[in-house]
Design an enzyme around this catalytic site. Structure first.
Site, PDB file in Angstrom:
ATOM      1  N   HIS A 113       0.855  -1.193   0.000  1.00 42.69           N
ATOM      2  CA  HIS A 113       0.000   0.000   0.000  1.00 42.69           C
ATOM      3  C   HIS A 113       0.889   1.241   0.000  1.00 42.69           C
ATOM      4  CE1 HIS A 113      -4.414  -0.858   1.351  1.00 42.69           C
ATOM      5  NE2 HIS A 113      -4.387  -0.317   0.153  1.00 42.69           N
ATOM      6  N   ASP A 115       0.826   4.076   1.458  1.00 42.63           N
ATOM      7  CA  ASP A 115       1.177   4.751   2.714  1.00 42.63           C
ATOM      8  C   ASP A 115       2.229   3.999   3.515  1.00 42.63           C
ATOM      9  OD1 ASP A 115      -1.083   2.903   3.100  1.00 42.63           O
ATOM     10  OD2 ASP A 115      -1.037   3.530   5.199  1.00 42.63           O
ATOM     11  N   HIS A 116       2.605   2.799   3.060  1.00 45.74           N
ATOM     12  CA  HIS A 116       3.650   2.022   3.743  1.00 45.74           C
ATOM     13  C   HIS A 116       4.987   2.059   3.003  1.00 45.74           C
ATOM     14  CE1 HIS A 116       1.088  -0.134   6.793  1.00 45.74           C
ATOM     15  NE2 HIS A 116       0.184   0.415   6.001  1.00 45.74           N
ATOM     16  N   HIS A 209      -5.539  -8.870   4.557  1.00 47.89           N
ATOM     17  CA  HIS A 209      -5.792  -7.456   4.225  1.00 47.89           C
ATOM     18  C   HIS A 209      -6.421  -7.372   2.830  1.00 47.89           C
ATOM     19  CE1 HIS A 209      -5.420  -3.234   4.831  1.00 47.89           C
ATOM     20  NE2 HIS A 209      -4.403  -3.029   4.018  1.00 47.89           N
ATOM     21  N   ASP A 232      -1.014  -4.246   8.362  1.00 52.07           N
ATOM     22  CA  ASP A 232      -2.442  -3.977   8.152  1.00 52.07           C
ATOM     23  C   ASP A 232      -3.186  -5.299   8.004  1.00 52.07           C
ATOM     24  OD1 ASP A 232      -1.726  -1.351   8.160  1.00 52.07           O
ATOM     25  OD2 ASP A 232      -2.575  -0.865   6.200  1.00 52.07           O
ATOM     26  N   HIS A 307      -0.663   2.875  13.151  1.00 49.88           N
ATOM     27  CA  HIS A 307      -1.482   2.952  11.932  1.00 49.88           C
ATOM     28  C   HIS A 307      -2.909   3.332  12.332  1.00 49.88           C
ATOM     29  CE1 HIS A 307      -3.584   1.751   8.212  1.00 49.88           C
ATOM     30  NE2 HIS A 307      -2.412   2.000   7.621  1.00 49.88           N
TER      31      HIS A 307
END
Length: 359
Positions: A113, A115-116, A209, A232, A307
Protein backbone atom coordinates in the site's frame (compact mmCIF):
# COMPACT_ATOMS: atom_id res chain seq x y z
CA UNK A 1 6.38 47.19 50.47
CA UNK A 2 4.17 46.14 47.56
CA UNK A 3 5.43 49.11 45.54
CA UNK A 4 9.06 48.06 46.11
CA UNK A 5 8.19 44.46 45.15
CA UNK A 6 6.58 45.59 41.90
CA UNK A 7 9.57 47.82 41.10
CA UNK A 8 11.87 44.86 41.75
CA UNK A 9 9.85 42.58 39.48
CA UNK A 10 9.81 45.18 36.73
CA UNK A 11 13.55 45.62 37.13
CA UNK A 12 14.17 41.91 36.76
CA UNK A 13 11.90 41.79 33.71
CA UNK A 14 13.81 44.69 32.17
CA UNK A 15 17.16 43.00 32.81
CA UNK A 16 15.84 39.74 31.33
CA UNK A 17 14.55 41.60 28.29
CA UNK A 18 17.88 43.33 27.75
CA UNK A 19 19.71 40.00 28.16
CA UNK A 20 17.43 38.29 25.65
CA UNK A 21 17.93 41.13 23.19
CA UNK A 22 21.72 40.94 23.34
CA UNK A 23 22.20 37.20 23.92
CA UNK A 24 19.02 35.64 22.44
CA UNK A 25 20.55 34.86 19.06
CA UNK A 26 23.57 33.28 20.72
CA UNK A 27 21.37 31.13 22.94
CA UNK A 28 19.25 30.00 19.99
CA UNK A 29 22.36 29.11 18.00
CA UNK A 30 23.61 27.10 20.97
CA UNK A 31 20.34 25.18 21.22
CA UNK A 32 20.37 24.49 17.48
CA UNK A 33 23.97 23.23 17.66
CA UNK A 34 23.17 20.97 20.61
CA UNK A 35 20.17 19.47 18.81
CA UNK A 36 22.18 18.84 15.65
CA UNK A 37 25.02 17.22 17.62
CA UNK A 38 22.56 14.91 19.40
CA UNK A 39 21.00 13.83 16.10
CA UNK A 40 24.32 13.29 14.32
CA UNK A 41 25.84 11.44 17.28
CA UNK A 42 22.84 9.12 17.48
CA UNK A 43 22.00 9.84 21.10
CA UNK A 44 18.58 8.27 20.57
CA UNK A 45 20.25 4.99 19.59
CA UNK A 46 22.52 5.21 22.60
CA UNK A 47 19.45 5.63 24.78
CA UNK A 48 17.96 2.50 23.18
CA UNK A 49 21.13 0.45 23.61
CA UNK A 50 20.76 -2.97 25.18
CA UNK A 51 17.88 -5.40 24.98
CA UNK A 52 15.14 -5.26 22.36
CA UNK A 53 13.67 -1.85 21.56
CA UNK A 54 10.92 -0.52 19.34
CA UNK A 55 10.12 3.08 18.48
CA UNK A 56 7.47 4.67 16.30
CA UNK A 57 8.91 6.80 13.52
CA UNK A 58 5.35 6.99 12.20
CA UNK A 59 2.13 6.05 13.99
CA UNK A 60 -0.34 7.31 11.41
CA UNK A 61 -2.11 6.16 8.27
CA UNK A 62 -3.09 7.77 4.92
CA UNK A 63 -5.24 10.49 6.51
CA UNK A 64 -3.06 13.49 7.52
CA UNK A 65 -2.44 13.70 11.26
CA UNK A 66 -0.27 16.50 12.72
CA UNK A 67 1.24 14.19 15.37
CA UNK A 68 1.68 11.08 13.25
CA UNK A 69 3.65 10.44 10.07
CA UNK A 70 2.90 7.44 7.88
CA UNK A 71 3.46 3.98 9.42
CA UNK A 72 7.07 3.31 10.40
CA UNK A 73 8.56 1.26 13.25
CA UNK A 74 12.22 1.15 14.35
CA UNK A 75 13.44 -2.11 15.87
CA UNK A 76 16.82 -2.17 17.59
CA UNK A 77 18.45 -5.35 18.86
CA UNK A 78 22.05 -4.98 19.96
CA UNK A 79 23.96 -3.46 17.04
CA UNK A 80 21.17 -4.22 14.55
CA UNK A 81 18.72 -1.49 13.51
CA UNK A 82 15.76 -2.37 11.30
CA UNK A 83 12.81 -0.35 10.02
CA UNK A 84 9.39 -1.84 9.34
CA UNK A 85 7.48 0.14 6.69
CA UNK A 86 8.32 3.70 5.74
CA UNK A 87 5.25 5.88 5.38
CA UNK A 88 5.11 9.47 4.21
CA UNK A 89 7.13 11.85 6.36
CA UNK A 90 8.50 9.16 8.67
CA UNK A 91 12.17 9.49 7.64
CA UNK A 92 12.02 13.13 8.72
CA UNK A 93 11.32 11.99 12.28
CA UNK A 94 14.67 10.23 12.51
CA UNK A 95 16.60 13.44 13.22
CA UNK A 96 14.31 14.62 16.04
CA UNK A 97 14.46 11.06 17.41
CA UNK A 98 18.28 11.31 17.35
CA UNK A 99 18.55 8.24 15.12
CA UNK A 100 20.98 8.59 12.18
CA UNK A 101 19.51 7.09 9.02
CA UNK A 102 22.98 5.82 8.18
CA UNK A 103 22.73 3.34 11.06
CA UNK A 104 19.78 1.49 9.49
CA UNK A 105 20.70 -2.04 8.38
CA UNK A 106 17.56 -2.98 6.43
CA UNK A 107 13.94 -2.09 5.71
CA UNK A 108 11.15 -4.66 6.00
CA UNK A 109 7.78 -4.06 4.32
CA UNK A 110 4.49 -5.56 5.47
CA UNK A 111 2.72 -4.89 2.16
CA UNK A 112 2.75 -2.50 -0.78
CA UNK A 113 0.00 0.00 0.00
CA UNK A 114 1.28 3.46 -0.87
CA UNK A 115 1.18 4.75 2.71
CA UNK A 116 3.65 2.02 3.74
CA UNK A 117 6.22 2.60 0.99
CA UNK A 118 6.05 6.25 -0.06
CA UNK A 119 8.90 7.31 2.24
CA UNK A 120 11.34 4.83 0.68
CA UNK A 121 13.01 7.37 -1.58
CA UNK A 122 13.73 9.72 1.30
CA UNK A 123 14.94 6.90 3.56
CA UNK A 124 17.38 5.47 1.06
CA UNK A 125 18.70 8.96 0.29
CA UNK A 126 19.16 9.88 3.97
CA UNK A 127 20.85 6.56 4.71
CA UNK A 128 23.27 6.95 1.80
CA UNK A 129 24.07 10.66 1.81
CA UNK A 130 23.88 11.05 5.58
CA UNK A 131 25.62 7.81 6.46
CA UNK A 132 28.10 7.40 3.63
CA UNK A 133 26.99 3.81 3.16
CA UNK A 134 28.79 1.94 0.37
CA UNK A 135 26.02 -0.62 -0.25
CA UNK A 136 22.34 0.04 -1.07
CA UNK A 137 19.56 -0.26 1.51
CA UNK A 138 18.28 -3.87 1.64
CA UNK A 139 14.47 -3.99 1.31
CA UNK A 140 13.14 -7.28 2.67
CA UNK A 141 9.54 -8.00 1.68
CA UNK A 142 7.27 -10.57 0.03
CA UNK A 143 7.64 -11.30 -3.67
CA UNK A 144 6.53 -8.32 -5.72
CA UNK A 145 8.89 -5.88 -4.04
CA UNK A 146 11.48 -5.90 -6.85
CA UNK A 147 9.63 -3.63 -9.33
CA UNK A 148 8.83 -1.24 -6.48
CA UNK A 149 12.48 -0.89 -5.51
CA UNK A 150 13.50 -0.66 -9.18
CA UNK A 151 10.99 2.14 -9.65
CA UNK A 152 12.33 4.18 -6.72
CA UNK A 153 15.88 3.67 -7.95
CA UNK A 154 14.89 4.88 -11.41
CA UNK A 155 13.05 7.90 -10.00
CA UNK A 156 16.09 8.93 -7.96
CA UNK A 157 18.75 8.15 -10.59
CA UNK A 158 19.26 11.80 -11.60
CA UNK A 159 19.46 12.83 -7.95
CA UNK A 160 22.10 10.18 -7.22
CA UNK A 161 24.23 11.65 -9.97
CA UNK A 162 23.78 15.20 -8.67
CA UNK A 163 24.86 14.21 -5.14
CA UNK A 164 28.01 12.44 -6.33
CA UNK A 165 28.97 15.31 -8.64
CA UNK A 166 28.49 17.84 -5.85
CA UNK A 167 29.97 16.05 -2.83
CA UNK A 168 32.39 13.55 -4.39
CA UNK A 169 32.71 9.79 -4.23
CA UNK A 170 34.50 9.83 -0.87
CA UNK A 171 31.47 11.43 0.80
CA UNK A 172 28.71 9.66 -1.14
CA UNK A 173 30.08 6.40 -2.58
CA UNK A 174 28.13 5.64 -5.79
CA UNK A 175 27.92 1.97 -4.79
CA UNK A 176 25.74 2.88 -1.80
CA UNK A 177 23.02 4.75 -3.66
CA UNK A 178 19.45 3.51 -3.66
CA UNK A 179 18.04 0.22 -2.46
CA UNK A 180 18.14 -3.45 -3.38
CA UNK A 181 15.18 -5.81 -3.19
CA UNK A 182 15.39 -9.02 -1.15
CA UNK A 183 12.08 -10.77 -1.81
CA UNK A 184 10.86 -13.81 0.09
CA UNK A 185 8.12 -16.29 -0.74
CA UNK A 186 4.83 -15.67 1.00
CA UNK A 187 4.98 -17.56 4.32
CA UNK A 188 2.54 -20.26 5.29
CA UNK A 189 0.65 -20.07 8.58
CA UNK A 190 3.69 -21.46 10.40
CA UNK A 191 5.72 -18.42 9.33
CA UNK A 192 9.09 -17.97 7.65
CA UNK A 193 12.40 -16.69 9.00
CA UNK A 194 13.38 -13.64 6.91
CA UNK A 195 16.24 -12.11 8.91
CA UNK A 196 18.73 -13.29 11.50
CA UNK A 197 21.80 -11.55 12.93
CA UNK A 198 23.64 -11.45 16.26
CA UNK A 199 20.95 -13.29 18.17
CA UNK A 200 18.01 -11.48 16.55
CA UNK A 201 15.45 -13.63 14.73
CA UNK A 202 12.69 -12.16 12.55
CA UNK A 203 9.74 -14.27 11.44
CA UNK A 204 7.19 -13.20 8.82
CA UNK A 205 3.63 -14.52 8.96
CA UNK A 206 0.58 -14.03 6.72
CA UNK A 207 -2.22 -11.62 7.60
CA UNK A 208 -5.57 -10.84 5.96
CA UNK A 209 -5.79 -7.46 4.23
CA UNK A 210 -7.86 -8.45 1.17
CA UNK A 211 -7.83 -7.39 -1.60
CA UNK A 212 -4.23 -6.43 -0.77
CA UNK A 213 -1.88 -9.36 -1.34
CA UNK A 214 0.72 -10.18 -0.21
CA UNK A 215 0.44 -8.89 3.36
CA UNK A 216 2.47 -10.00 6.36
CA UNK A 217 3.24 -9.22 9.98
CA UNK A 218 6.55 -9.76 11.76
CA UNK A 219 7.72 -11.24 15.04
CA UNK A 220 11.09 -10.23 16.55
CA UNK A 221 12.90 -12.31 19.20
CA UNK A 222 16.11 -11.23 20.91
CA UNK A 223 17.72 -12.29 24.20
CA UNK A 224 14.52 -13.50 25.78
CA UNK A 225 12.37 -10.52 24.67
CA UNK A 226 9.81 -10.40 21.87
CA UNK A 227 7.71 -8.01 19.79
CA UNK A 228 5.03 -8.55 17.16
CA UNK A 229 4.08 -5.95 14.53
CA UNK A 230 0.76 -6.76 12.92
CA UNK A 231 0.95 -4.82 9.67
CA UNK A 232 -2.44 -3.98 8.15
CA UNK A 233 -4.95 -6.75 8.80
CA UNK A 234 -8.39 -7.71 9.92
CA UNK A 235 -8.62 -9.36 13.33
CA UNK A 236 -6.48 -12.43 12.68
CA UNK A 237 -5.97 -15.70 14.56
CA UNK A 238 -2.51 -15.84 12.97
CA UNK A 239 -1.56 -12.57 14.68
CA UNK A 240 -2.86 -13.98 17.95
CA UNK A 241 -0.82 -17.17 17.48
CA UNK A 242 2.43 -15.34 16.73
CA UNK A 243 1.78 -12.86 19.56
CA UNK A 244 1.40 -15.66 22.12
CA UNK A 245 3.25 -14.50 25.23
CA UNK A 246 5.17 -11.66 23.56
CA UNK A 247 6.21 -8.63 25.54
CA UNK A 248 4.71 -6.03 23.21
CA UNK A 249 2.14 -6.22 20.43
CA UNK A 250 2.08 -3.29 18.02
CA UNK A 251 -1.27 -3.57 16.29
CA UNK A 252 -2.93 -1.43 13.66
CA UNK A 253 -6.37 -0.09 14.61
CA UNK A 254 -9.33 1.57 12.94
CA UNK A 255 -12.21 2.90 15.06
CA UNK A 256 -15.43 2.28 13.07
CA UNK A 257 -17.47 4.84 15.01
CA UNK A 258 -14.97 7.65 14.47
CA UNK A 259 -14.58 6.74 10.81
CA UNK A 260 -18.37 6.95 10.67
CA UNK A 261 -18.08 10.59 11.72
CA UNK A 262 -15.94 11.18 8.63
CA UNK A 263 -18.57 9.44 6.49
CA UNK A 264 -21.27 11.72 7.88
CA UNK A 265 -19.10 14.76 7.23
CA UNK A 266 -18.41 13.66 3.65
CA UNK A 267 -22.09 13.13 2.98
CA UNK A 268 -22.98 16.50 4.49
CA UNK A 269 -20.34 18.14 2.27
CA UNK A 270 -21.69 16.37 -0.82
CA UNK A 271 -18.49 14.34 -1.29
CA UNK A 272 -19.89 10.93 -2.21
CA UNK A 273 -16.49 9.60 -3.31
CA UNK A 274 -14.85 10.12 0.08
CA UNK A 275 -17.93 8.75 1.83
CA UNK A 276 -17.59 5.56 -0.21
CA UNK A 277 -13.90 5.24 0.68
CA UNK A 278 -14.59 5.63 4.41
CA UNK A 279 -17.17 2.85 4.19
CA UNK A 280 -14.89 0.58 2.17
CA UNK A 281 -11.96 0.75 4.62
CA UNK A 282 -14.05 -0.71 7.44
CA UNK A 283 -13.75 -4.24 6.08
CA UNK A 284 -9.95 -4.73 6.05
CA UNK A 285 -8.74 -3.32 9.36
CA UNK A 286 -8.98 -4.24 13.04
CA UNK A 287 -10.91 -2.20 15.61
CA UNK A 288 -9.22 -1.13 18.87
CA UNK A 289 -11.44 -3.53 20.81
CA UNK A 290 -10.67 -6.44 18.47
CA UNK A 291 -6.92 -5.77 18.84
CA UNK A 292 -7.40 -5.66 22.62
CA UNK A 293 -9.16 -9.03 22.51
CA UNK A 294 -6.22 -10.47 20.56
CA UNK A 295 -3.79 -9.06 23.13
CA UNK A 296 -5.80 -10.60 25.96
CA UNK A 297 -6.08 -13.97 24.22
CA UNK A 298 -2.34 -14.01 23.49
CA UNK A 299 -1.36 -12.85 26.98
CA UNK A 300 0.91 -10.04 25.74
CA UNK A 301 2.66 -7.72 28.18
CA UNK A 302 1.57 -4.44 26.54
CA UNK A 303 -0.47 -3.29 23.55
CA UNK A 304 0.54 -0.33 21.39
CA UNK A 305 -1.80 0.96 18.71
CA UNK A 306 -0.28 2.32 15.51
CA UNK A 307 -1.48 2.95 11.93
CA UNK A 308 -4.27 4.82 13.70
CA UNK A 309 -7.46 5.49 11.71
CA UNK A 310 -8.96 8.03 11.64
CA UNK A 311 -6.53 10.82 12.45
CA UNK A 312 -6.59 11.99 16.08
CA UNK A 313 -5.46 15.65 15.96
CA UNK A 314 -6.16 16.08 19.69
CA UNK A 315 -5.25 13.79 22.59
CA UNK A 316 -8.78 14.39 23.88
CA UNK A 317 -10.00 12.11 21.09
CA UNK A 318 -7.94 9.19 22.39
CA UNK A 319 -10.55 8.41 25.06
CA UNK A 320 -13.10 7.90 22.27
CA UNK A 321 -10.63 5.75 20.34
CA UNK A 322 -10.18 3.53 23.42
CA UNK A 323 -13.88 2.99 24.16
CA UNK A 324 -14.36 -0.58 25.36
CA UNK A 325 -10.64 -1.47 25.30
CA UNK A 326 -10.26 -1.67 29.09
CA UNK A 327 -13.06 -4.25 29.20
CA UNK A 328 -11.29 -6.43 26.62
CA UNK A 329 -7.66 -6.28 27.79
CA UNK A 330 -6.21 -5.90 31.28
CA UNK A 331 -2.63 -4.95 30.31
CA UNK A 332 -1.01 -1.62 29.53
CA UNK A 333 -2.32 0.16 26.44
CA UNK A 334 -0.71 3.04 24.53
CA UNK A 335 -2.17 5.03 21.64
CA UNK A 336 0.94 5.45 19.53
CA UNK A 337 2.39 8.81 18.57
CA UNK A 338 5.58 9.59 16.69
CA UNK A 339 8.65 9.15 18.88
CA UNK A 340 7.11 6.63 21.28
CA UNK A 341 9.87 4.30 22.49
CA UNK A 342 9.48 0.92 24.24
CA UNK A 343 12.55 -0.60 25.90
CA UNK A 344 12.69 -4.29 26.76
CA UNK A 345 15.84 -4.99 28.83
CA UNK A 346 17.56 -8.24 27.84
CA UNK A 347 16.61 -11.37 29.77
CA UNK A 348 14.26 -9.39 32.00
CA UNK A 349 10.51 -8.76 32.16
CA UNK A 350 10.50 -4.97 32.38
CA UNK A 351 8.64 -2.87 29.79
CA UNK A 352 9.68 0.78 29.81
CA UNK A 353 7.96 3.55 27.84
CA UNK A 354 9.39 6.94 26.90
CA UNK A 355 9.70 9.30 23.93
CA UNK A 356 12.65 9.68 21.59
CA UNK A 357 11.43 13.00 20.20
CA UNK A 358 14.00 15.44 21.55
CA UNK A 359 12.84 18.70 19.94
Amino acid sequence: MIKKLLIGILGLALIAGIGLHFFGDQLLRGVMKRQAMAALAGEGLAKMAGGLNVALCGAGAPLPDPGRAGPCVLVQAGETLLVVDVGSGSPRNLGPMQVPAGAIDALLLTHFHSDHIDGLGELMLQRWAGGGRDAPLPVIAPEGVTPIVDGFNAAYAHDFGYRVAHHGTAVVPPSGAGATAQPFAMPEAAGREVYAADGLRVMAFPVSHDPVEPAVGYRFDYRGRSVVISGDTTASPTVAAFAEGVDVLLHEALHPGLVGVLTEAAEAAGNARFATITRDILDYHTSPVEAAEIAQQAGVGALVYYHIVPQLPSRMLESLFLEGVADAYDGRVEVGADGLWVHLPAEDDGILFDSLIAF
